[in-house]
Design an enzyme around this catalytic site. Structure first.
Site, mmCIF file in Angstrom:
data_model
loop_
_atom_site.group_PDB
_atom_site.id
_atom_site.type_symbol
_atom_site.label_atom_id
_atom_site.label_comp_id
_atom_site.label_asym_id
_atom_site.label_seq_id
_atom_site.Cartn_x
_atom_site.Cartn_y
_atom_site.Cartn_z
ATOM 1 N N GLY A 13 0.867 -1.229 -0.015
ATOM 2 C CA GLY A 13 -0.199 -0.174 0.011
ATOM 3 C C GLY A 13 0.836 1.291 0.009
ATOM 4 N N SER A 14 2.094 1.457 -0.579
ATOM 5 C CA SER A 14 2.879 2.463 -0.678
ATOM 6 C C SER A 14 2.130 3.535 -1.529
ATOM 7 C CB SER A 14 4.336 2.340 -0.881
ATOM 8 O OG SER A 14 4.274 2.135 -2.565
ATOM 9 N N MET A 93 -5.194 -6.419 -6.795
ATOM 10 C CA MET A 93 -4.434 -7.297 -7.911
ATOM 11 C C MET A 93 -5.501 -8.116 -8.054
ATOM 12 S SD MET A 93 -1.621 -5.796 -8.386
ATOM 13 C CE MET A 93 -0.376 -7.066 -9.417
ATOM 14 N N LEU A 96 -11.298 -6.931 -12.347
ATOM 15 C CA LEU A 96 -12.899 -6.893 -12.084
ATOM 16 C C LEU A 96 -13.655 -6.902 -13.099
ATOM 17 C CD1 LEU A 96 -12.096 -3.550 -10.007
ATOM 18 C CD2 LEU A 96 -12.563 -5.592 -9.011
ATOM 19 N N HIS A 112 -0.587 1.883 -13.007
ATOM 20 C CA HIS A 112 -0.289 0.726 -13.759
ATOM 21 C C HIS A 112 1.467 1.049 -13.954
ATOM 22 C CE1 HIS A 112 -0.020 -3.051 -15.891
ATOM 23 N NE2 HIS A 112 0.849 -2.488 -16.521
ATOM 24 N N THR A 144 -11.587 1.189 -17.157
ATOM 25 C CA THR A 144 -12.957 0.723 -18.206
ATOM 26 C C THR A 144 -12.645 -0.907 -18.088
ATOM 27 O OG1 THR A 144 -11.522 0.785 -20.106
ATOM 28 C CG2 THR A 144 -12.802 2.648 -19.775
ATOM 29 N N LEU A 147 -8.744 -4.661 -19.615
ATOM 30 C CA LEU A 147 -7.818 -4.631 -18.265
ATOM 31 C C LEU A 147 -6.733 -3.487 -18.795
ATOM 32 C CD1 LEU A 147 -6.428 -6.203 -15.996
ATOM 33 C CD2 LEU A 147 -5.014 -7.256 -17.730
ATOM 34 N N ASP A 148 -6.252 -2.767 -17.729
ATOM 35 C CA ASP A 148 -5.236 -1.718 -17.770
ATOM 36 C C ASP A 148 -5.612 -0.929 -19.338
ATOM 37 O OD1 ASP A 148 -4.038 -2.769 -15.625
ATOM 38 O OD2 ASP A 148 -2.853 -3.965 -16.825
ATOM 39 N N GLU A 177 5.423 6.687 -9.258
ATOM 40 C CA GLU A 177 4.257 6.303 -8.983
ATOM 41 C C GLU A 177 3.606 7.395 -7.795
ATOM 42 O OE1 GLU A 177 2.981 2.453 -8.822
ATOM 43 O OE2 GLU A 177 4.414 1.523 -9.861
HETATM 44 C C1 GAR Z 1 2.417 -0.816 -7.918
HETATM 45 O O1 GAR Z 1 3.856 -0.797 -8.385
HETATM 46 C C2 GAR Z 1 1.366 -0.633 -8.871
HETATM 47 O O2 GAR Z 1 1.575 0.091 -10.116
HETATM 48 C C3 GAR Z 1 1.197 -1.894 -9.186
HETATM 49 O O3 GAR Z 1 1.309 -2.635 -8.047
HETATM 50 C C4 GAR Z 1 2.255 -1.949 -6.861
HETATM 51 C C5 GAR Z 1 1.567 -1.911 -5.862
HETATM 52 O O4 GAR Z 1 2.462 -1.076 -4.832
HETATM 53 N N1 GAR Z 1 -0.111 -2.360 -9.686
HETATM 54 C C6 GAR Z 1 -0.243 -3.143 -10.636
HETATM 55 O O5 GAR Z 1 0.453 -3.739 -11.187
HETATM 56 C C7 GAR Z 1 -1.846 -3.082 -11.101
HETATM 57 N N2 GAR Z 1 -1.654 -3.712 -12.449
HETATM 58 P P1 GAR Z 1 2.014 -0.588 -3.406
HETATM 59 O O6 GAR Z 1 1.080 -1.608 -2.645
HETATM 60 O O7 GAR Z 1 3.008 -0.344 -2.683
HETATM 61 O O8 GAR Z 1 1.319 0.719 -3.728
#
Ligand code: GAR
Length: 198
Positions: A13-14, A93, A96, A112, A144, A147-148, A177
């Site tokens: 969850g960063s 992850m 949906l 993403h 939407t 996916l992605d 991000e």
């Molecule tokens: C992040 O890098 C995010 O972009 C990715 O999961 C990680 C979660 O990190 N998401 C995907 O790959 C979705 N397709 P976090 O839990 O530290 O935010």
């Protein structure tokens, strides 16, 4: 009235933390966090959300097996209670269904770890390295049913270095991000859906 934001996570969850901090630290922020929801009870982000004073909920996907609709019916319940105006997927992850996504049409964002439309799906950093890309990054987009996919709201770019591994590249993208998602959310909550390039 501030927009209410629910954040869906599956892991550390960063990104969620950065989103919550950005809302809590700015009194003029147009949004406020109302729920952190996870499909995993062991998601590290849950305790961090509670420590920041954000209500949390867990709906474990595993008892539902392949029945995604039954899982999403349960997932809807805490969301309905929290009444979000905006739903942010932040490392959530689970894929949906179109029905779930349609319900939140226009209000659901995702981050993403690639420069979409490149590298939808998993292992984005290894794929960027294998392709010999000089540049990589991350994208925030409206969700939407595909996916992605969905209209792009912003992208952040990072260089790919010669000795990068998927891990070093992932760490550099994750830092980007953390800049991009709060910036896009702030603009989106204020009604600005123009593309942000950083
Ligand atoms: C992040 O890098 C995010 O972009 C990715 O999961 C990680 C979660 O990190 N998401 C995907 O790959 C979705 N397709 P976090 O839990 O530290 O935010």
């Amino acid at each position: 009235m501030k927009k209410r934001v629910a954040i869906l996570i599956s892991g550390g969850g960063s990104n969620m933390i950065r989103l919550v901090q950005s809302m809590q630290r700015d009194p003029d922020h147009p949004a406020t966090p109302c729920l952190v929801l996870s499909n995993r009870a062991d998601a590290g982000g849950l305790a961090k959300a509670r420590a920041m004073g954000v209500p949390t909920a867990v709906v474990d996907h595993r008892p539902f097996g392949a029945d995604r609709q039954a899982f999403e019916t349960e997932l809807m319940m805490p969301l309905m209670d929290a009444k979000p105006d905006i739903v942010c997927l932040a490392g959530f992850m689970r894929v949906l269904t179109g029905e779930f996504v349609d319900y939140w049409r226009g209000q659901m964002l995702n981050i993403h770890p690639s420069l979409l439309p490149k590298y939808k799906g998993l292992h984005t950093h290894a794929r960027a390295l294998a392709a010999g890309d000089r540049e990589h990054g991350c994208t925030v987009h409206r969700v939407t049913a595909a996916l992605d996919d969905g209209p792009l709201l912003g992208q952040a770019h990072v260089p790919v270095l010669q000795d990068d591994t998927p891990e070093t590249l992932a760490a550099r993208v994750l830092e980007a991000e953390h800049q991009l998602y709060p910036a896009v959310l702030r603009r989106f909550a204020a009604g600005d859906t123009s593309f942000l390039d950083i």
